[in-house]
Design an enzyme around this catalytic site. Structure first.
Site, PDB file in Angstrom:
ATOM      1  N   GLU A 233      -2.342  -1.552  -5.696  1.00 29.00           N
ATOM      2  CA  GLU A 233      -3.596  -0.917  -6.088  1.00 29.00           C
ATOM      3  C   GLU A 233      -3.437  -0.201  -7.427  1.00 29.00           C
ATOM      4  O   GLU A 233      -2.345   0.224  -7.797  1.00 29.00           O
ATOM      5  CB  GLU A 233      -4.041   0.094  -5.032  1.00 29.00           C
ATOM      6  CG  GLU A 233      -4.527  -0.520  -3.743  1.00 29.00           C
ATOM      7  CD  GLU A 233      -4.973   0.528  -2.751  1.00 29.00           C
ATOM      8  OE1 GLU A 233      -6.134   0.473  -2.324  1.00 29.00           O
ATOM      9  OE2 GLU A 233      -4.162   1.404  -2.411  1.00 29.00           O
TER      10      GLU A 233
ATOM     11  N   ASP B  70      -3.108   2.152   6.822  1.00 28.53           N
ATOM     12  CA  ASP B  70      -2.325   1.647   5.699  1.00 28.53           C
ATOM     13  C   ASP B  70      -1.994   0.165   5.858  1.00 28.53           C
ATOM     14  O   ASP B  70      -1.989  -0.589   4.877  1.00 28.53           O
ATOM     15  CB  ASP B  70      -1.047   2.465   5.551  1.00 28.53           C
ATOM     16  CG  ASP B  70      -1.331   3.925   5.247  1.00 28.53           C
ATOM     17  OD1 ASP B  70      -2.393   4.213   4.654  1.00 28.53           O
ATOM     18  OD2 ASP B  70      -0.504   4.781   5.617  1.00 28.53           O
TER      19      ASP B  70
ATOM     20  N   ASP C   1       0.858  -1.179   0.000  1.00 23.28           N
ATOM     21  CA  ASP C   1       0.000   0.000   0.000  1.00 23.28           C
ATOM     22  C   ASP C   1       0.895   1.230   0.000  1.00 23.28           C
ATOM     23  O   ASP C   1       1.610   1.492   0.966  1.00 23.28           O
ATOM     24  CB  ASP C   1      -0.915   0.011   1.228  1.00 23.28           C
ATOM     25  CG  ASP C   1      -1.847   1.213   1.244  1.00 23.28           C
ATOM     26  OD1 ASP C   1      -2.826   1.203   0.477  1.00 23.28           O
ATOM     27  OD2 ASP C   1      -1.578   2.162   2.002  1.00 23.28           O
TER      28      ASP C   1
ATOM     29  N   CYS D 227     -12.607  -9.327   9.746  1.00 22.99           N
ATOM     30  CA  CYS D 227     -13.942  -9.897   9.545  1.00 22.99           C
ATOM     31  C   CYS D 227     -14.539  -9.569   8.182  1.00 22.99           C
ATOM     32  O   CYS D 227     -15.559 -10.147   7.806  1.00 22.99           O
ATOM     33  CB  CYS D 227     -14.895  -9.427  10.646  1.00 22.99           C
ATOM     34  SG  CYS D 227     -15.186  -7.638  10.661  1.00 22.99           S
TER      35      CYS D 227
ATOM     36  N   CYS E 129     -12.440  -4.267   6.674  1.00 21.67           N
ATOM     37  CA  CYS E 129     -11.733  -4.822   7.836  1.00 21.67           C
ATOM     38  C   CYS E 129     -10.969  -6.064   7.401  1.00 21.67           C
ATOM     39  O   CYS E 129     -11.531  -6.970   6.779  1.00 21.67           O
ATOM     40  CB  CYS E 129     -12.723  -5.164   8.950  1.00 21.67           C
ATOM     41  SG  CYS E 129     -11.955  -5.914  10.407  1.00 21.67           S
TER      42      CYS E 129
ATOM     43  N   CYS F 239     -16.035  -6.184  14.799  1.00 17.54           N
ATOM     44  CA  CYS F 239     -15.182  -7.094  15.576  1.00 17.54           C
ATOM     45  C   CYS F 239     -14.278  -6.352  16.555  1.00 17.54           C
ATOM     46  O   CYS F 239     -13.584  -6.996  17.346  1.00 17.54           O
ATOM     47  CB  CYS F 239     -14.346  -7.963  14.642  1.00 17.54           C
ATOM     48  SG  CYS F 239     -13.165  -7.042  13.635  1.00 17.54           S
TER      49      CYS F 239
ATOM     50  N   CYS G  17     -12.776  -1.159  13.579  1.00 12.33           N
ATOM     51  CA  CYS G  17     -13.914  -1.938  13.095  1.00 12.33           C
ATOM     52  C   CYS G  17     -14.997  -1.934  14.171  1.00 12.33           C
ATOM     53  O   CYS G  17     -14.749  -2.282  15.332  1.00 12.33           O
ATOM     54  CB  CYS G  17     -13.490  -3.359  12.757  1.00 12.33           C
ATOM     55  SG  CYS G  17     -14.828  -4.380  12.099  1.00 12.33           S
TER      56      CYS G  17
END
Length: 296
Positions: A118, A200, A26, A174, A171, A193, A190
């Site tokens: 990406e 990042d 990333d 989860c 996330c 969870c 999150c």
């Protein structure tokens, strides 16, 4: 002892090549790259470090007698000397940036068999006047370009995540997707969870998990590409995924617009007299609209 003999006698570093290993990368401004393993690659910001010297040299050059096309005046020797000094600073910044990216991409492609990045819209990011200089100094496009051919050299593959893939909003534990995540929020929390993780690093882990879900057809940047491809008019358009609890490999599309559009082999429409150069190739497939007055 000669230098060549000392190099031959020195023990060579053991290769850490892992063909089955997957790494998610990333890229960003604060850190040039955040790896899914938790490693942070710092962003040296060479342009910002040399900006003060560049401004000083530019001011000194502006006080010299430069060229003038209207009067045909030639630049003075003092102006040429300052121009060369300023060009040397620019060249040094470019070389330092390129050297750092080369070292990073070489290490990643040699140690990992699959690299996931990406598909960033760098041209759109450069339109932000607050971040344009930092984005250009980081060299996101050059980093991806080097990863593309170096993975081929080392027998690996490069998976490019879809442009609309919500790697930062999802996330990594989860799979819950947040509705909104501001750029100022650097810590991902999150609500489902209770995971608290760096933004990042969470995105890098999602990219690494995406490699196991994408059925790549081969190595290179073509594998895994999707929403940035231009679609024909009336066809499905790539949209952002709706928030909610879902797996990380699902993307949404809208229904075709403008009526029913089918991909059928092209044939000359005799009823309306429509013809094309492609009619000589019956194997071609193009997008046409079905006629409402005849079975074609």
């Amino acid at each position: 002892m000669s230098r060549s003999a000392s190099r031959a006698s020195a023990p060579r570093r053991a290769s850490r090549r892992r063909p089955s290993a997957v790494i998610g990368v990333d890229v960003g401004i604060k850190h040039l790259a955040v790896l899914s393993t938790g490693e942070l690659e710092p962003n040296p910001q060479h342009l910002a470090a040399a900006s003060r010297r560049m401004r000083r040299l530019s001011r000194r050059m502006s006080r010299r007698c430069g060229p003038d096309r209207r009067t045909g005046q030639h630049p003075s020797n003092r102006w040429e000397r300052m121009r060369k000094r300023l060009a040397q600073v620019h060249a040094r910044v470019a070389n330092l940036r390129l050297d750092g990216i080369h070292k990073l991409t070489t290490r990643l492609t040699r140690e990992y068999g699959t690299v996931v990045v990406e598909d960033l819209h760098v041209a759109g990011m450069l339109r932000n006047r607050h971040l344009a200089r930092h984005v250009a100094d980081a060299g996101f496009g050059e980093l991806r370009r080097q990863l593309a051919y170096k993975t081929l050299w080392n027998g690996g593959q490069l998976v490019v995540a879809d442009r609309w893939y919500p790697s930062s909003k999802t996330c990594s534990d989860c799979g819950t997707v947040k509705a909104k995540l501001a750029l100022s929020e650097r810590t991902y929390t999150c609500e489902n969870c209770g995971l608290i993780l760096d933004r990042d690093l969470n995105a890098a882990r999602n990219l690494a998990a995406l490699a196991a879900q994408v059925n790549t057809a081969g190595s290179g940047p073509v594998a895994g590409r999707g929403a940035d491809r231009k679609t024909c008019h009336g066809g499905p358009l790539a949209v952002k995924r709706q928030p909610g609890i879902a797996t990380a490999d699902k993307t949404g599309t809208v229904s075709p617009q403008g009526g029913a559009v089918d991909h059928v082999p092209y044939r000359q429409h005799e009823g309306n007299g429509i013809s094309s150069a492609l009619s000589q190739r019956p194997c071609c497939t193009i997008t046409v609209r079905r006629c409402t007055t005849c079975p074609y």
